[in-house]
Structure formats: structure tokens, C-alpha cells
Design an enzyme around this catalytic site. Structure first.
Site, PDB file in Angstrom:
ATOM      1  N   ASP A 143       5.927   0.498 -19.141  1.00 29.28           N
ATOM      2  CA  ASP A 143       6.193  -0.005 -17.796  1.00 29.28           C
ATOM      3  C   ASP A 143       7.554  -0.704 -17.737  1.00 29.28           C
ATOM      4  OD1 ASP A 143       5.664  -0.729 -15.094  1.00 29.28           O
ATOM      5  OD2 ASP A 143       4.944  -2.678 -15.750  1.00 29.28           O
ATOM      6  N   LYS A 192       9.411   4.914  -2.059  1.00 32.21           N
ATOM      7  CA  LYS A 192       8.611   5.321  -3.213  1.00 32.21           C
ATOM      8  C   LYS A 192       9.487   6.027  -4.252  1.00 32.21           C
ATOM      9  CE  LYS A 192       4.418   5.949  -0.430  1.00 32.21           C
ATOM     10  NZ  LYS A 192       3.367   6.912  -0.009  1.00 32.21           N
TER      11      LYS A 192
END
Length: 273
Positions: free
Chosen positions: A192, A238
Site C-alpha cells: 500500500d 479514481k
């Protein structure tokens, strides 16, 4: 004095003026850069860059670092124990109160050892990751035993009623931490972090909205893996990405993931997401 000598003197003086002006410009530029750096990092709060080799790095970690450092298409990303942009307003008393999760240990080599590089042309980020001994997880058989305990209530009631210690012994031994493999949560964390760093450098600030991670093969503690992340698509706010975690020689696929990040609008607070 001949015209030729007068012209030569004039050209010499003009040359001196130009050189002096260039020196002033260079000095002003250097001073401005120094002021900007000092504003971001006050002298008393000069941060340590952790994304450089230290004595705990194994040969494969060092080799990958040197290879990427020599390639001009890759830019090394510095890594501090906290967000660098927040240090300009940080007081001496506040220093050290917060840290990045991946930089929360003072001792080298026992936790997250890593360095990231960014490729602007490919919108791609790679991370050289060496998990230390404090990132170990539970052995697989411990998880199976724990599941078995709750999946078979009738059997466990019988064993409990008979007062047998065999089942308790069976549970207690495997639940000891494994000293061989990296905890899955730590893999998700560094993955991440790598994806997020790439998005910040290529597009701008963003936060994780979704992370789908498939574990293919365990990562031995102390080994070196290469995390490779790239932006695949941007749709409004996004950002869609894909990532793989492979062994240092690319022979083993340890994990792969897809992720969705949401870009932060200018001045938008993270708390709104």
C-alpha cells in the site's frame, strides 16, 4: 590609445559585468533554494533519510539499490520517519510524537527495510523490501488449528468434558510466532505504501479506497523482494493501479494486487473520505 585597444577594453569590461551578473544570479538561486530547504526542514529538525543503504542490508538488497541508482530513468524517493511537509510547522517538543508506521523502529534491520524508486515516463514505482525479524507472522498450522477449534464445536465439547490436555497442547504449540515468514499484514502495508507513493509522485495526494491482495507464496524474513506498481487508469478522482511482489531475481511471485485510490481535491481533508 588605438581604436583596437579601446574596443578590447570595452569588451573586457562588458565581460566582467556579465560574469558578475551571472554570479549574482547563481548566488540568489542557491540562497533561495537554501531558504526553501530551511523553511521545510529547520536546522534543528533536519530529518534522516532512511532510504539509503545501512549495514543490515543484505547483498541482494544492495545490488538492486545500486542497479536502480545507476539507471537515469529511475529517481530514488527519500523516506523520512514522518511526512516531510508537516515539519515546517513542527515544534521541537512535537518532534518524534508521530511516525510513519513503516519507520516506527529506531533499530535498523529489525522491521521494514526498504527503498523506493519512481519512473516518471512509465508512471511506475518499485520498492526494494527486506523484512526484518520483527515482521514475522503466525505459522500456517496455527491458523488451521484455531479454525478447527471453532469449526468443530461437538468435538471440542467432548474433549473439554473429558478433560483431555492433548487438544490444548495441540493448540498451544503451533500458536507460537513463526520465525521464518513475513506477516501478511506487513506485506499489505509495504504494498500500500509503494502504490501510494507512486500515485503521489505521478498524480498527486490520494487515499486508499480499496486494496485486493492475493498471497501466492510466503516471503522469508530477511530476504529481498521487489514490489512493482504502476498506474493503469485514471477516471476522474479514481486511480486504478496494479502491483506485484516478486523475489529479487523475479523467479517467485509472492503476491499480486489491484488497488483503487481516490485523489484528494485541493484543500480537501482526508477526514472527508
Amino acid at each position: 590609445m588605438s581604436p583596437e585597444s579601446g574596443t578590447g577594453t570595452m569588451l573586457y569590461e562588458i565581460s566582467r559585468i556579465i560574469q558578475g551578473g551571472a554570479a549574482v544570479c547563481r548566488h540568489a538561486s542557491t540562497a533561495a533554494a537554501r531558504v526553501e530547504h530551511e523553511h521545510l526542514f529547520p536546522a534543528a529538525l533536519q530529518p534522516r533519510d532512511y532510504a539509503v543503504p545501512n549495514p543490515t542490508w543484505n547483498p541482494e538488497t544492495k545490488r538492486l539499490y545500486e542497479e536502480l541508482s545507476r539507471d537515469p530513468s529511475w529517481r530514488r524517493l527519500p523516506s523520512y520517519e514522518e511526512f516531510a511537509g508537516s515539519r515546517s510547522s513542527m515544534s521541537l517538543e512535537a518532534d518524534g510524537e508521530t511516525r510513519f508506521f513503516t519507520r516506527n523502529l529506531d533499530q535498523e534491520g529489525i522491521g521494514f527495510e526498504y527503498c523506493m524508486f519512481y519512473n516518471e515516463a512509465e508512471k511506475r514505482t518499485v520498492c526494494i523490501f527486506q523484512p526484518g525479524p520483527y515482521l514475522g507472522g503466525l505459522a500456517g498450522r496455527a491458523l488451521f488449528s484455531f479454525f478447527f477449534f471453532f469449526a468443530e464445536p461437538t468435538l471440542t465439547r467432548i474433549l473439554w468434558f473429558l478433560g483431555l490436555s492433548l487438544f490444548s497442547f495441540h493448540l498451544s504449540r503451533p500458536l507460537l510466532p513463526s520465525s521464518r515468514y513475513t506477516h501478511g499484514g506487513c506485506i499489505a502495508t509495504i504494498l500500500d505504501s509503494t502504490v501510494g507513493a507512486g500515485i503521489v509522485n505521478s498524480i498527486g495526494p490520494a487515499m486508499t479506497a480499496n486494496l485486493n491482495l492475493d498471497y501466492r507464496s510466503p516471503i522469508p524474513l530477511g530476504s529481498t523482494v521487489l514490489i512493482d506498481s504502476r498506474v493503469e487508469k485514471v477516471d476522474g478522482q479514481k486511480v486504478y493501479t496494479r502491483c506485484q511482489v516478486r523475489s529479487h531475481d523475479s523467479a517467485v511471485l509472492h503476491s499480486e494486487a489491484t488497488a483503487l485510490y481516490v485523489m484528494l481535491k485541493s484543500g480537501e481533508s482526508e477526514a472527508r473520505l
